[in-house]
Scaffold this motif. Sequence first.
Motif, short mmCIF file in Angstrom:
data_model
loop_
_atom_site.label_atom_id
_atom_site.label_comp_id
_atom_site.label_asym_id
_atom_site.label_seq_id
_atom_site.Cartn_x
_atom_site.Cartn_y
_atom_site.Cartn_z
N VAL A 72 -0.03 46.67 -13.56
CA VAL A 72 -1.41 46.92 -13.99
C VAL A 72 -2.37 46.59 -12.84
CG1 VAL A 72 -3.23 46.18 -15.59
CG2 VAL A 72 -0.88 46.46 -16.42
N ARG A 73 -2.16 45.44 -12.21
CA ARG A 73 -3.06 44.99 -11.13
C ARG A 73 -3.10 45.96 -9.97
NH1 ARG A 73 -0.36 39.83 -11.29
NH2 ARG A 73 0.72 40.47 -9.39
N GLN A 74 -1.90 46.27 -9.48
CA GLN A 74 -1.75 47.17 -8.33
C GLN A 74 -2.61 46.77 -7.14
OE1 GLN A 74 -2.07 51.29 -9.49
NE2 GLN A 74 -0.64 51.05 -11.16
N LEU A 75 -2.64 45.48 -6.84
CA LEU A 75 -3.37 45.02 -5.65
C LEU A 75 -2.51 45.31 -4.42
CD1 LEU A 75 -4.65 41.60 -7.07
CD2 LEU A 75 -5.91 43.76 -6.87
N PRO A 76 -3.13 45.33 -3.23
CA PRO A 76 -2.35 45.70 -2.03
C PRO A 76 -1.11 44.82 -1.84
CG PRO A 76 -4.69 45.54 -1.51
CD PRO A 76 -4.55 45.11 -2.93
N GLN A 77 -1.18 43.56 -2.21
CA GLN A 77 -0.03 42.67 -1.98
C GLN A 77 1.05 42.78 -3.05
OE1 GLN A 77 -3.12 41.70 -2.82
NE2 GLN A 77 -3.15 39.88 -4.11
N ASP A 78 0.75 43.51 -4.13
CA ASP A 78 1.71 43.60 -5.23
C ASP A 78 2.78 44.65 -4.94
OD1 ASP A 78 0.55 41.67 -6.91
OD2 ASP A 78 -0.98 43.12 -7.53
N TYR A 79 3.96 44.40 -5.46
CA TYR A 79 4.98 45.44 -5.42
C TYR A 79 5.21 45.90 -6.85
CZ TYR A 79 8.02 41.36 -6.48
OH TYR A 79 8.57 40.23 -7.03
N PRO A 80 5.45 47.20 -7.04
CA PRO A 80 5.67 47.68 -8.40
C PRO A 80 7.04 47.24 -8.91
CG PRO A 80 5.98 49.48 -6.84
CD PRO A 80 5.57 48.28 -6.04
N ILE A 81 7.20 47.18 -10.21
CA ILE A 81 8.50 46.83 -10.80
C ILE A 81 8.82 47.92 -11.83
CG2 ILE A 81 9.84 45.09 -12.05
CD1 ILE A 81 7.88 42.96 -11.07
N ASN A 82 9.99 48.53 -11.68
CA ASN A 82 10.39 49.55 -12.66
C ASN A 82 10.92 48.83 -13.91
OD1 ASN A 82 11.67 51.44 -14.23
ND2 ASN A 82 12.49 52.61 -12.51
N VAL A 83 10.21 49.01 -15.02
CA VAL A 83 10.58 48.30 -16.25
C VAL A 83 10.97 49.26 -17.36
CG1 VAL A 83 9.24 46.22 -15.81
CG2 VAL A 83 8.10 48.17 -16.84
N THR A 84 11.31 50.49 -16.98
CA THR A 84 11.58 51.48 -18.02
C THR A 84 12.86 51.16 -18.81
OG1 THR A 84 12.59 52.82 -16.30
CG2 THR A 84 10.37 53.45 -16.97
N ASP A 85 13.75 50.35 -18.22
CA ASP A 85 14.98 49.98 -18.94
C ASP A 85 14.96 48.53 -19.39
OD1 ASP A 85 16.18 52.39 -18.91
OD2 ASP A 85 17.35 52.04 -17.09
N SER A 86 13.80 48.04 -19.75
CA SER A 86 13.71 46.64 -20.15
C SER A 86 12.78 46.52 -21.36
CB SER A 86 13.16 45.80 -18.99
OG SER A 86 13.00 44.46 -19.38
N CYS A 87 13.09 45.58 -22.25
CA CYS A 87 12.18 45.35 -23.38
C CYS A 87 11.18 44.25 -23.06
CB CYS A 87 12.97 45.03 -24.65
SG CYS A 87 13.96 43.54 -24.53
N ILE A 88 11.27 43.70 -21.84
CA ILE A 88 10.31 42.68 -21.41
C ILE A 88 9.88 43.01 -19.99
CG2 ILE A 88 10.02 40.21 -20.86
CD1 ILE A 88 12.11 39.57 -22.96
N ALA A 89 8.58 42.94 -19.71
CA ALA A 89 8.09 43.22 -18.36
C ALA A 89 7.88 41.91 -17.61
CB ALA A 89 6.76 43.97 -18.44
N PRO A 90 8.48 41.76 -16.42
CA PRO A 90 8.23 40.55 -15.63
C PRO A 90 6.79 40.52 -15.15
CG PRO A 90 10.01 41.87 -14.66
CD PRO A 90 9.37 42.70 -15.73
#
Lengths: 540, 149
Positions: free
Chosen positions: A66-84
């Motif tokens: 959601v944040r998508q700040l320059p220092q953030d890396y995206p996380i693929n959570v499509t196969d998870s019931c919990i988002a880190p």
Amino acid sequence: MPNDPVDVLIIGAGASGAAIAWSLLETRMRILCLEQGGHISDQQFPSRRDDYELARYGDFSCDPNVRQLPQDYPINVTDSCIAPVNWNGVGGSTINFLGHWVRLKPSDFRTRTLDDVGDDWPIDYQTLEPFYNANDANTGVSGLAGNPAYPDYTPPHPPIPVGVLGQTLAKGFNKMGWHWWPSDVAILSRDFEGRSKCVNAGTCDLGCAAGAKGGTNFTYWQMLENSGVELLTHARVREITVDENTGMASGVLYHDAQGQVHEQKAEMVVVACNGIGTPRLLLHSKSKNFPDGLANRSGMVGKNLMFHPLRGVAGVFDEPMKGHEGPMACSILSQEFYESDSARGFVRGYGLHSGRSTTPMTHALGGYGIDAPIPWGEQHREIMDNIYPNLAGLTVVSEDLPEEHNRVTLDANLTDSDGIPAPKVTYRLGENTRRMLEHGEAKAEEVLLAAGAKKILSKSDDKVWWRAGWHQMGTCRMGNDPARSVVNGWGRSHDVKNLFIVDGSIFVTAGAVNPTSTIQALALYIGESIKTNIANLFDD
Amino acid sequence: MASGLSPQERKLLDGILDVLIPRNPARGIPGAGELGVADFLIECAAKDESFDVAIRMILERASGGNIEDVRRIETEASDAFARLLEQSYKGYYSRADIRTKFGVGAHPPHPEGYEVAPESPELMESLTAPVRARGRAYRDTPAGDKNAE
Ligand SMILES: Cc1cc2nc3c(=O)[nH]c(=O)nc-3n(C[C@H](O)[C@H](O)[C@H](O)COP(=O)(O)OP(=O)(O)OC[C@H]3O[C@@H](n4cnc5c(N)ncnc54)[C@H](O)[C@@H]3O)c2cc1C
Ligand code: SF4
């Protein structure tokens, strides 16, 4: 151009990176920490803004997707019931953590022996105890001594108020004859070393502008930087390099804020990127010696990901519970159902943590960590006017078991802004955990009614909280057996003798408590072990 | 909504908003339309084209903005409706004057915070007495590491 070599290179300036730097400070080795994010001053925290709640859904969301700040890396959570969820910057996820500060219990280190599940840790509670105490002192922990659910210890500061909500629930637990205790918190109940005591602002996830919350931005880093530890921000490590001849780590390649790649040589590399970032980095550090990722001869890097799956139950009381006053996560907790009892239909157990009721916007949008807005129309009015102010909730915090299919891998397509593959999280809820959560919901309901709740609100839709992957553990587990673990009993890689891992990824089991006091105690213990073994640190 | 809303569209949107979050006259709590949450939505739409499209879609389908109308839109354009609902809640509850209606301070939480009196040691002593009386509540653990066996 390679930079001058350093003695110790720490990757990640969060909870564990700070703690190990502190432990190694006295060695007078040259210590450099590379951190992909920057410093954030307390003046920048949204809790100082009028529209502070909006930040929770924008640039201060705990979710990097959601944040998508320059220092953030995206996380693929499509196969998870919990988002880190996390924070990337100096302080790491202690910038937006809630400061609930619970130790693992002695039995958590022996789940195989006691309950025939998980694995035993190569260390025990007694080994960690002095490091818990030292870290509590450095962090400024408040709490009430004498909790019969633990071996005896005394938090350094008196407890913070449990408030009307905590008192009400405590009476319910007493009626049931169940264990409860005021929560230990990494939050100051009195001014300490230039930091102010908690002002009960209730928005701990939006950064603690008082400095009361023991984020390492306030506790360790200021002191470390003043003492000569070098901290290079906006430095994102893309790969840990290996000397082909020795098989030892030789340093790292990292990107600066402009994306330029630099090399940094080091005698010893310490990884502190958390339970998602660490396996990601190791899996991406492939070489001739380590074609499946660095330190991964066991194949365990990324596997056994554990969260603490959560569900909440709330009671509606006759009086306002003033849930927005006081630290967000912490009032009291019960460990009545923490230890295994075969009659319950599951092994291991859970805690019942009293959450506060958060602020109106967050409640209307479904609660913290949940994306399910409350109804609109007349029902909306009824909920906000008559229910919201009078709510007191309990969160069922369950122990997740290590399961190899729950894991972090590298995404084939998604990358961060420097082109480094993003982590992909594959996670499903175990059957044991599901049964535990159901049991917990029923017990939470019982105790809320005993406390005087007139009505129970439970989502009872078999879902766990979505944006609640606050605790990320197990993905580079400790162990004595190099075939089944990534690091040994003092955090050193079995495969690469000058590589250490100090974050939550080395947990063997998860317990049912917030992990950061244990993460930092472990980092201090590993630092101590490095000092003890310094003469033959890299020997077999 | 870079191009802005016509007066009719604005009236319609205000009506829908008042249905989503109605007023409570007894407590002096305004509905979302009368509070002007539409301005917040227009700002959001100016920054996010997909939200602009969502609002347009809802306004095109709306005919009067009463409860039945809103229910129908919720079914027919569920994704757009969900976005409208979420942003409307955000716009409404980000207002300091609205927070106070629910017992939450108008001020930003920091630096002022809230006054919460600490419990007296005597109160904590009496509240925790039954817990302490039941005695030790954790398991003994054998030494050693069973994995190694
Ligand atoms: C909203 C929220 C609430 C929480 N509440 C609690 C709580 O109440 N109690 C509790 O015990 N725990 C809580 N936690 C969890 C707690 O914050 C973490 O357990 C803890 O911070 C983990 O420490 P760490 O050192 O493993 O990682 P982090 O603190 O996450 O630090 C990792 C650091 O590594 C950096 N990094 C990662 N990859 C790279 C790279 N390739 N190059 C350079 N730098 C890199 C990151 O930017 C980050 O700064 C919460 C977390 C969140 C997000
Ligand atoms: S409630 Fe206390 S700990 Fe939390 S942000 Fe406010 S002052 Fe800091």
